[in-house]
Design a protein around this motif. Sequence first.
Motif, short mmCIF file in Angstrom:
data_model
loop_
_atom_site.label_atom_id
_atom_site.label_comp_id
_atom_site.label_asym_id
_atom_site.label_seq_id
_atom_site.Cartn_x
_atom_site.Cartn_y
_atom_site.Cartn_z
N ILE A 1 0.83 -1.20 0.00
CA ILE A 1 0.00 0.00 0.00
C ILE A 1 0.87 1.25 0.00
O ILE A 1 0.59 2.23 -0.71
CB ILE A 1 -0.95 0.01 1.21
CG1 ILE A 1 -1.77 -1.27 1.28
CG2 ILE A 1 -1.89 1.23 1.15
CD1 ILE A 1 -2.70 -1.33 2.49
N VAL A 2 1.94 1.21 0.78
CA VAL A 2 2.88 2.34 0.82
C VAL A 2 3.43 2.62 -0.57
O VAL A 2 3.45 3.77 -1.04
CB VAL A 2 4.04 2.05 1.80
CG1 VAL A 2 5.12 3.13 1.68
CG2 VAL A 2 3.53 1.97 3.23
N VAL A 3 3.84 1.57 -1.27
CA VAL A 3 4.41 1.74 -2.60
C VAL A 3 3.36 2.24 -3.59
O VAL A 3 3.64 3.10 -4.44
CB VAL A 3 5.02 0.41 -3.08
CG1 VAL A 3 5.46 0.51 -4.54
CG2 VAL A 3 6.21 0.03 -2.20
N ALA A 4 2.14 1.71 -3.50
CA ALA A 4 1.08 2.14 -4.41
C ALA A 4 0.78 3.63 -4.24
O ALA A 4 0.65 4.37 -5.23
CB ALA A 4 -0.18 1.31 -4.18
N PHE B 1 -1.61 9.45 5.12
CA PHE B 1 -1.88 9.85 6.51
C PHE B 1 -2.71 8.81 7.26
O PHE B 1 -2.28 8.31 8.31
CB PHE B 1 -2.56 11.21 6.54
CG PHE B 1 -3.01 11.65 7.90
CD1 PHE B 1 -2.09 11.88 8.91
CD2 PHE B 1 -4.35 11.82 8.18
CE1 PHE B 1 -2.50 12.29 10.17
CE2 PHE B 1 -4.77 12.22 9.43
CZ PHE B 1 -3.85 12.45 10.43
N PRO B 2 -3.90 8.41 6.77
CA PRO B 2 -4.63 7.37 7.51
C PRO B 2 -3.89 6.04 7.55
O PRO B 2 -4.04 5.28 8.50
CB PRO B 2 -5.97 7.25 6.75
CG PRO B 2 -5.73 7.85 5.42
CD PRO B 2 -4.70 8.92 5.64
N LEU B 3 -3.08 5.75 6.53
CA LEU B 3 -2.28 4.53 6.57
C LEU B 3 -1.26 4.59 7.69
O LEU B 3 -1.05 3.61 8.42
CB LEU B 3 -1.58 4.32 5.23
CG LEU B 3 -0.62 3.13 5.16
CD1 LEU B 3 -1.35 1.83 5.42
CD2 LEU B 3 0.10 3.10 3.81
N ALA B 4 -0.61 5.76 7.86
CA ALA B 4 0.36 5.91 8.94
C ALA B 4 -0.29 5.71 10.30
O ALA B 4 0.27 5.04 11.18
CB ALA B 4 1.02 7.29 8.86
#
Length: 437
Positions: free
Chosen positions: A320-323, A357-360
Motif C-alpha cells: 500500500i505504501v508503494v502504491a 496519513f490514515p495509513l500511517a
Amino acid sequence: MPDEPKTLDAAPARPSSALRDPISAPQTGRGARWTLGLVSVGLVLTALNLRPAITSLGALLEEVSAALHMSGTVAGVLTSVPPLCFAVFGITAPRLARRFGPAAVVCAGMAAILAGLLLRPLATGTAGFLAASALALMGIAVSNILMPVIVKRYFPDRIGSMTGLYSMALALGTSLAAALTVPMTDALGGDWRLGLGVWAVLAALAVLPWLPLVKDRNGPALTERGTPAGTVPAPSAPTASETAPRPMYRSRTAWALACFFGLQATGAYITMGWMPQIFRDAGVPASTAGVLLAVTMVMGVPLAFVIPRLATRMRHQGPIVVALGTCGLVGYTGLLLAPAGGAWIWAVLLGVSNCSFPLALTMIGMRSRTGAGVVRLSAFAQSVGYLISIPGPLLVGVLYQHSGGWGVPIALMGGLMIPQMIVGTLAGRDRTVEDET
C-alpha cells in the motif's frame, strides 16, 4: 494532511493506563441526551474548523504575499508554521485537558481559531500576520489532539462511527475552504482580507456548543484494562512491555514510522500551501486552482475508510505504501511536465498519495501489542514526524524564489516520495515495537 490517530480507537477494550484520568472517561450514566447532542454538533463544527485557516491561505497566497511584500522565502516560512505549531502546541493538550477538562480546552481552542482568523486580516505586516496565524493554529493543534479523547469519553460504544463522522467533517472543511475562498473573495469585492476573515463565522459557530460543556469534567475514571471504576475485569498477567516500558527511540520500527509520518506530512503541507500557486503560475484561473486543491483534499474522505480496513487485513503494509507513493511520483511528474494540461488528473493522483496519513495512523495501531504501547508510539511518531515536516514547505519557497520557477521545487516534491516509500515499507513489516525495545 492533518493529525490524531483516528484508527487507534478501533479497539477500545485495551486502552492505555495513561488514559485512566477523567479526560478519557466514558460518560455512561451521566451524559443526558441533550449533552450528547451538543457534543455531536460540537465535534462536527470543530472538525470543520481544523483546516480552513490553512487551505484558505493557500488559495490566496499570491494576494497575501503581494500585499504584505513577502518574499518566496517568507511565504515558505508561512507554509511551515502549521506543522511547527502542531508539534509545539499539541504536546500541551493532554496536560491542559487534565487540568481544565477536554471540553473547556476545545472551547478555548475554537476561540483561539476565531481570534486568529479575525486578527489575521487586520495585520499590516508579515510579523502580525504570522502571529495571528500562529494563534489560530494553536487552537487547531490542541483540538486536533483532543478529538479522540472527546469521542472516547462521550461515545465509548460508538467510537468508530463518531470518529468517522468527524473525519469526514475535517476533510469536508478542508475541501470547502480550498474551493470557496477565491469565489467568496471575488463576491466580496476581491479583497483578500475579507476572503480570509469570512471563515471566522464558522469558527464562531464552533464555540457555541462547547460553552455549556465547559464545566463538564465529571466521569468515572477508567481502570487499567479500560473498564469503568467499580467493575472487576478478568485478571491477566501483565506483560513485560506493560510493567517495564522502554524508550521508543530504541525501536527501528518506531523511527521508521516517525520518518514515514514526517515525510507524508511534508507532502501534505506542501500541497496545501503551494499547489494552488503552482497551478496559477501555469495559467490556471485562481478559482479553478482552488477547486483543484479541493479535489486533492476530498480524496481523503472515501479513502480514509478504505485504506485502514485494507491495511489491517494485510501482514505487511508495504504494497500500500508503494502504491500510494507511485501515485505521488506520477502526479508530481505530470505537474512538472504538463501542469495545466492534466491538472485534474494530477490533483486526483496527489490526493490519493496524500492518503498515506490514515495509513500511517493505522500502522501506529498495528505496531504495538498493548494500548499503552500504541499511545507511546503515537506520541513519538507524530511528534518526531511533525518536526521532520517543518523544513519542507520552507525549502520549497526558497527554491522557488532562487530558481525562478517550479521545476526544482516539484523535482524535490517528487524525490521525497522515494524515501517515503522506503521508510514506509520498513514500518509496514509485521512486527511490534515491544519486540525491539
